[in-house]
Design an enzyme around this catalytic site. Structure first.
Site, PDB file in Angstrom:
ATOM      1  N   ASN A  40     -12.661  -5.893  -2.335  1.00 34.26           N
ATOM      2  CA  ASN A  40     -13.069  -4.835  -3.206  1.00 34.26           C
ATOM      3  C   ASN A  40     -13.563  -4.998  -3.984  1.00 34.26           C
ATOM      4  OD1 ASN A  40     -11.466  -3.582  -0.788  1.00 34.26           O
ATOM      5  ND2 ASN A  40      -9.208  -3.390  -2.172  1.00 34.26           N
ATOM      6  N   HIS A  66     -17.445  -9.937  -3.552  1.00 30.37           N
ATOM      7  CA  HIS A  66     -18.245  -9.207  -3.003  1.00 30.37           C
ATOM      8  C   HIS A  66     -18.619  -8.696  -4.423  1.00 30.37           C
ATOM      9  CE1 HIS A  66     -17.315  -8.021   1.048  1.00 30.37           C
ATOM     10  NE2 HIS A  66     -18.154  -9.398   1.349  1.00 30.37           N
ATOM     11  N   CYS A  75     -28.834  -7.541 -15.734  1.00 25.97           N
ATOM     12  CA  CYS A  75     -29.886  -6.684 -15.954  1.00 25.97           C
ATOM     13  C   CYS A  75     -30.960  -7.764 -14.407  1.00 25.97           C
ATOM     14  CB  CYS A  75     -31.025  -7.617 -17.059  1.00 25.97           C
ATOM     15  SG  CYS A  75     -32.865  -7.564 -16.586  1.00 25.97           S
ATOM     16  N   SER A 103     -11.914  -3.975   8.310  1.00 27.17           N
ATOM     17  CA  SER A 103     -12.135  -3.908   9.174  1.00 27.17           C
ATOM     18  C   SER A 103     -12.630  -4.973  10.338  1.00 27.17           C
ATOM     19  CB  SER A 103     -13.326  -2.971   9.378  1.00 27.17           C
ATOM     20  OG  SER A 103     -14.511  -3.123   8.659  1.00 27.17           O
ATOM     21  N   ASN A 139      -2.956  -2.761   9.440  1.00 27.08           N
ATOM     22  CA  ASN A 139      -4.078  -2.118   9.601  1.00 27.08           C
ATOM     23  C   ASN A 139      -3.364  -0.513  10.549  1.00 27.08           C
ATOM     24  OD1 ASN A 139      -6.524  -0.378  10.617  1.00 27.08           O
ATOM     25  ND2 ASN A 139      -7.262  -2.825   9.638  1.00 27.08           N
ATOM     26  N   PRO A 140      -4.117   0.619  10.378  1.00 31.54           N
ATOM     27  CA  PRO A 140      -2.941   1.687  10.874  1.00 31.54           C
ATOM     28  C   PRO A 140      -3.874   1.488  13.169  1.00 31.54           C
ATOM     29  CG  PRO A 140      -3.724   2.727   9.182  1.00 31.54           C
ATOM     30  CD  PRO A 140      -4.602   0.931   9.170  1.00 31.54           C
TER      31      PRO A 140
END
Ligand code: BJW
Ligand code: ZN
Length: 247
Positions: free
Chosen positions: A101, A118, A126, A188, A212-213
Site C-alpha cells: 500500500n 510500491h 521529477c 489478492s 481475507n474475506p
C-alpha cells in the site's frame, strides 16, 4: 480450539512475525481496493493506468487520479487492523510489515518496521532530474512541473514494468526467508514480486496464514485461511495474545 487460538499458539515473544499487506487492510478505512467489485479499477484496467507509458501519454489523467487518491488517503485514517498490527509489537520483539500500500497508514498507526514495496503517495519526484519536491494543488488541466528543470513530476509509486526499490526488495526477501510466521492480509496476491514472498516464507519453513474475506491464489498454499475482514481478525487475534500474556 478455533483458528485464532491455534494461530496464537504459534506466536511467542521471540517469534519472528512478518505481515504482507495489501489494499484490503485499508478498505475498512474507506480506501477502495484495486480489484474488488467496488475497487478503483473495476471500470479501468490497472494495466492501462498504472504505467509510466500512460503517464507520459496522459499526464493530466494520471496526475489528477493520484491527487484524488492522495486527498482520500488524507481524509481517512488507519483502522483497527492497522492498529492491531502496530500493537503486535508489544507481544513480539520482531514484527515486520511488508506493505504494497502507498497510503502510509501502517506508519500512521504506529508500526515501526514497515517496508514499502510500491512506494508512497505522499512523495513526488521529477522524471528527468529525479529531485523530490512538493506539488501544488492541480486544477482543470494542470500537470505538476519540476521547479528545477520544468519536466513532469510523478508520484513516488511503483507502476507495472518498473523495478521495485532495491532496498525494499532485499529487506522483504530476507524477512520472508527468516520469519517463523507469515501473514498475508488483504491482498489478492496477483502482483509480483510481492506475491512471491508468502511462498518464499513457506518454503523456508514459516507458518503461512491468510486473512481475507475471499479466497485468493494463495489460499491453497496456506496453513490457515481466515475468511474474515482484517480489522475483525487481527483485533481478535490480539485479544487472544493479550490473554495468553496475562496468564
Ligand atoms: C479484504 C478486505 C478486508 C477486501 N479485510 N481483506 C511474474 C509473473 C507474472 C508477471 C510478473 C512477474 N513478475 C513481474 C511481473 C509483472 C508485474 C505483475 O505482477 N503483473 C501481474 C498483474 C501478473 N509486476 C510488475 O511489473 C512489478 N515490477 C517488476 O516486477 O519489476 C521487474 C520487471 C520489470 C520489467 C519487466 C518484468 C519485470 C511492479 C508492480 C507494481 C504494482 N503497482 C501497483 C500500483 C502502485 C501504485 C498505486 O497504488 O497506484 O500496486 S498495481 C496495484 O496492485 C498496487 C497494489 O499494491 C497491487 C496489489 O494489489 P492488492 O493490494 O493485492 O489489491 P487487490 O485489490 O488486488 O486485492 C485486495 C484484496 O483485499 C482482495 O483479495 C479482497 O478480497 C481483500 N479484501 N476487503 C481483508 N476488509
Ligand atoms: Zn526536474
Amino acid at each position: 480450539m478455533d483458528a485464532f487460538s491455534k494461530i496464537a499458539e504459534h506466536i511467542k515473544h521471540d517469534t519472528h512475525v512478518a505481515i504482507l499487506t495489501g489494499a484490503g487492510i485499508s478498505a475498512e478505512s474507506g480506501i477502495p481496493t484495486f480489484r474488488d467489485k467496488d475497487g478503483i479499477w473495476t471500470k479501468m484496467d490497472p494495466n492501462q493506468l498504472a504505467s509510466f507509458d500512460v503517464f507520459l501519454r496522459d499526464p493530466v489523467l494520471v496526475s489528477h487520479w493520484y491527487q484524488h487518491r492522495r486527498k482520500v488517503a488524507e481524509e481517512h485514517k488507519p483502522n483497527a487492523g492497522h492498529l492491531a498490527l502496530a500493537e503486535l509489537e508489544k507481544f513480539c520483539k520482531s514484527v515486520t510489515v511488508v506493505t504494497q500500500n502507498i497510503d502510509r497508514y501502517h506508519q500512521k498507526a504506529g508500526s515501526k518496521n514497515v517496508i514499502e514495496l510500491h512506494g508512497n503517495i505522499e512523495e513526488n519526484y521529477c522524471i528527468r532530474c529525479k529531485k523530490f519536491q512538493e506539488i501544488p494543488e492541480l486544477k482543470d488541466n494542470d500537470v505538476p512541473k519540476c521547479k528545477y528543470c520544468g519536466d513532469l513530476v510523478r508520484p513516488n509509486v511503483v507502476w507495472f514494468g518498473e523495478m521495485l526499490p532495491q532496498d525494499a526488495i532485499r529487506k522483504a526477501s530476507e524477512t520472508a526467508r527468516n520469519c517463523d510466521v507469515f501473514f498475508s492480509v488483504g491482498t489478492s496476491t496477483v502482483v509480483f514480486p510481492a506475491a512471491q514472498f508468502p511462498l518464499d516464507a513457506k518454503n523456508s519453513g514459516a507458518v503461512l496464514i491468510e486473512i481475507n474475506p475471499e479466497e485468493t491464489m494463495l489460499t491453497p498454499y496456506c496453513h490457515y485461511s481466515v475468511r474474515e475482514k482484517s480489522s475483525v481478525a487481527l483485533t481478535q487475534l490480539l485479544e487472544i495474545l493479550k490473554k495468553k500474556i496475562e496468564k
